[in-house]
Write a protein that holds these residues in place. Structure first.
Motif, PDB file in Angstrom:
ATOM      1  N   TRP A  88       0.700  -1.256   0.105  1.00 46.74           N
ATOM      2  CA  TRP A  88      -0.017   0.012   0.016  1.00 46.74           C
ATOM      3  C   TRP A  88       0.931   1.188   0.027  1.00 46.74           C
ATOM      4  O   TRP A  88       0.470   2.335  -0.739  1.00 46.74           O
ATOM      5  N   GLY A  89       1.860   1.369   0.810  1.00 44.13           N
ATOM      6  CA  GLY A  89       2.849   2.409   0.912  1.00 44.13           C
ATOM      7  C   GLY A  89       4.216   2.007   1.463  1.00 44.13           C
ATOM      8  O   GLY A  89       4.027   0.948   2.279  1.00 44.13           O
ATOM      9  N   LEU A  90       5.214   2.753   1.402  1.00 47.66           N
ATOM     10  CA  LEU A  90       6.472   2.573   2.090  1.00 47.66           C
ATOM     11  C   LEU A  90       7.098   3.838   2.379  1.00 47.66           C
ATOM     12  O   LEU A  90       6.841   4.763   1.792  1.00 47.66           O
ATOM     13  N   THR A  91       7.997   3.602   3.180  1.00 44.72           N
ATOM     14  CA  THR A  91       8.952   4.673   3.705  1.00 44.72           C
ATOM     15  C   THR A  91      10.407   4.351   3.292  1.00 44.72           C
ATOM     16  O   THR A  91      10.808   3.285   3.841  1.00 44.72           O
ATOM     17  N   GLU A  92      10.900   5.181   2.538  1.00 48.39           N
ATOM     18  CA  GLU A  92      12.488   5.101   2.261  1.00 48.39           C
ATOM     19  C   GLU A  92      13.152   5.985   3.189  1.00 48.39           C
ATOM     20  O   GLU A  92      12.872   7.001   3.200  1.00 48.39           O
ATOM     21  N   TRP A 102      17.682  11.717   5.146  1.00 47.81           N
ATOM     22  CA  TRP A 102      16.191  12.322   4.547  1.00 47.81           C
ATOM     23  C   TRP A 102      15.318  10.835   4.562  1.00 47.81           C
ATOM     24  O   TRP A 102      15.811   9.771   4.646  1.00 47.81           O
ATOM     25  N   GLN A 103      14.184  11.134   4.418  1.00 52.64           N
ATOM     26  CA  GLN A 103      13.117  10.213   4.228  1.00 52.64           C
ATOM     27  C   GLN A 103      11.897  10.570   3.439  1.00 52.64           C
ATOM     28  O   GLN A 103      11.574  11.710   3.320  1.00 52.64           O
ATOM     29  N   PHE A 127       3.876   7.171  11.320  1.00 54.26           N
ATOM     30  CA  PHE A 127       4.623   6.736  12.494  1.00 54.26           C
ATOM     31  C   PHE A 127       5.714   6.102  12.292  1.00 54.26           C
ATOM     32  O   PHE A 127       6.859   6.457  13.173  1.00 54.26           O
ATOM     33  N   HIS A 128       6.253   5.451  11.406  1.00 54.69           N
ATOM     34  CA  HIS A 128       7.771   5.064  10.983  1.00 54.69           C
ATOM     35  C   HIS A 128       8.500   6.500  10.951  1.00 54.69           C
ATOM     36  O   HIS A 128       9.686   6.526  11.433  1.00 54.69           O
ATOM     37  N   THR A 129       7.925   7.590  10.400  1.00 53.81           N
ATOM     38  CA  THR A 129       8.933   8.642  10.219  1.00 53.81           C
ATOM     39  C   THR A 129       9.251   9.387  11.352  1.00 53.81           C
ATOM     40  O   THR A 129      10.329   9.861  11.820  1.00 53.81           O
ATOM     41  N   ILE A 130       8.201   9.255  12.423  1.00 49.16           N
ATOM     42  CA  ILE A 130       8.297   9.954  13.617  1.00 49.16           C
ATOM     43  C   ILE A 130       9.142   8.991  14.456  1.00 49.16           C
ATOM     44  O   ILE A 130      10.126   9.663  15.167  1.00 49.16           O
ATOM     45  N   LEU A 131       9.416   7.869  14.343  1.00 47.33           N
ATOM     46  CA  LEU A 131      10.430   6.923  15.114  1.00 47.33           C
ATOM     47  C   LEU A 131      11.772   7.183  14.466  1.00 47.33           C
ATOM     48  O   LEU A 131      12.538   7.082  15.273  1.00 47.33           O
ATOM     49  N   ASN A 132      11.753   7.229  13.254  1.00 48.00           N
ATOM     50  CA  ASN A 132      13.266   7.589  12.457  1.00 48.00           C
ATOM     51  C   ASN A 132      13.644   8.919  12.973  1.00 48.00           C
ATOM     52  O   ASN A 132      14.765   8.993  13.146  1.00 48.00           O
TER      53      ASN A 132
END
Length: 209
Positions: A88-92, A102-103, A127-132
């Motif tokens: 559905w979506g992903l974070t690089e 960067w992300q 939420f992934h980006t917040i933790l990163n």
């Protein structure tokens, strides 16, 4: 993947079943739809990152393409595809010597199948980006069936469960993350899990309103 102190990594939201549109809200593919959802439910949450919209494989970074990702087209519901996996979506994420450089969150056209599924996917990836941003980068343990169970995904699954209930979306058959419970009980991940917990509680509080 590591190169001269730079590390590339990926967090993804997998597709495991069919999303039904019964009672769901139609969503138009594009930035305006995402910005409206972000302002409504995730205001000031997504920092030090950017959205990237995908309706062809060339919209993906060279790293993602090199890892086998492509845009699936109509036969794969306009989602990201990697082998048998549909996403559905992903974070690089790119880090240098443990510091976030960067992300980027990738949203394929298929994530716009409904406003609700898009909303859930956005919240998962944010939420992934917040933790990163907090330098709490994801880690995993192996389950009894040799399947990876991720610390981030343990909490995203708990957030999704509460968020869907709060929004009253239980009957929409939205696709949700598996629970990744093995990560919670693995002693080697206990330190990371305990650091994530207060951030998770704050995120839950901020989005359930």
């Amino acid at each position: 993947m590591d190169f001269a102190g730079y590390r590339y990594s990926i967090s993804e939201m997998l597709v495991s079943d069919d999303n039904t549109l019964n009672g769901a809200t139609e969503a138009e593919f594009g930035r305006d739809t995402v910005i409206n959802v972000e302002k409504a439910h995730y205001k000031n949450q997504f920092i030090r990152g950017s959205w990237h919209f995908v309706d062809e494989t060339s919209d993906l970074s060279p790293f993602l393409r090199g890892q086998g990702y492509s845009f699936g087209g109509n036969n794969n519901k306009n989602l990201l595809v990697n082998g048998d996996r549909k996403v559905w979506g992903l974070t690089e994420i790119v880090t240098h010597n443990g510091i976030l450089v960067w992300q980027r969150i990738y949203l394929p056209k298929g994530a716009f199948i409904s406003l609700e599924q898009l909303d859930l996917t956005m919240g998962h990836e944010i939420f992934h980006t917040i933790l990163n941003n907090a330098r709490l980068f994801d880690d995993y343990t192996l389950s009894g069936t040799n399947k990876r169970s991720w610390a981030h995904e343990y909490y995203t699954s708990r957030w999704e469960e509460q968020y869907v209930k709060f929004r009253g979306w239980q009957k929409l058959n939205l696709d949700m993350e598996s629970f990744n419970t093995d990560a919670f009980y693995d002693k080697s991940l206990e330190g990371l899990i305990n650091k994530i917990k207060p951030i998770f509680n704050n995120y839950l509080k901020s989005t359930l309103k």
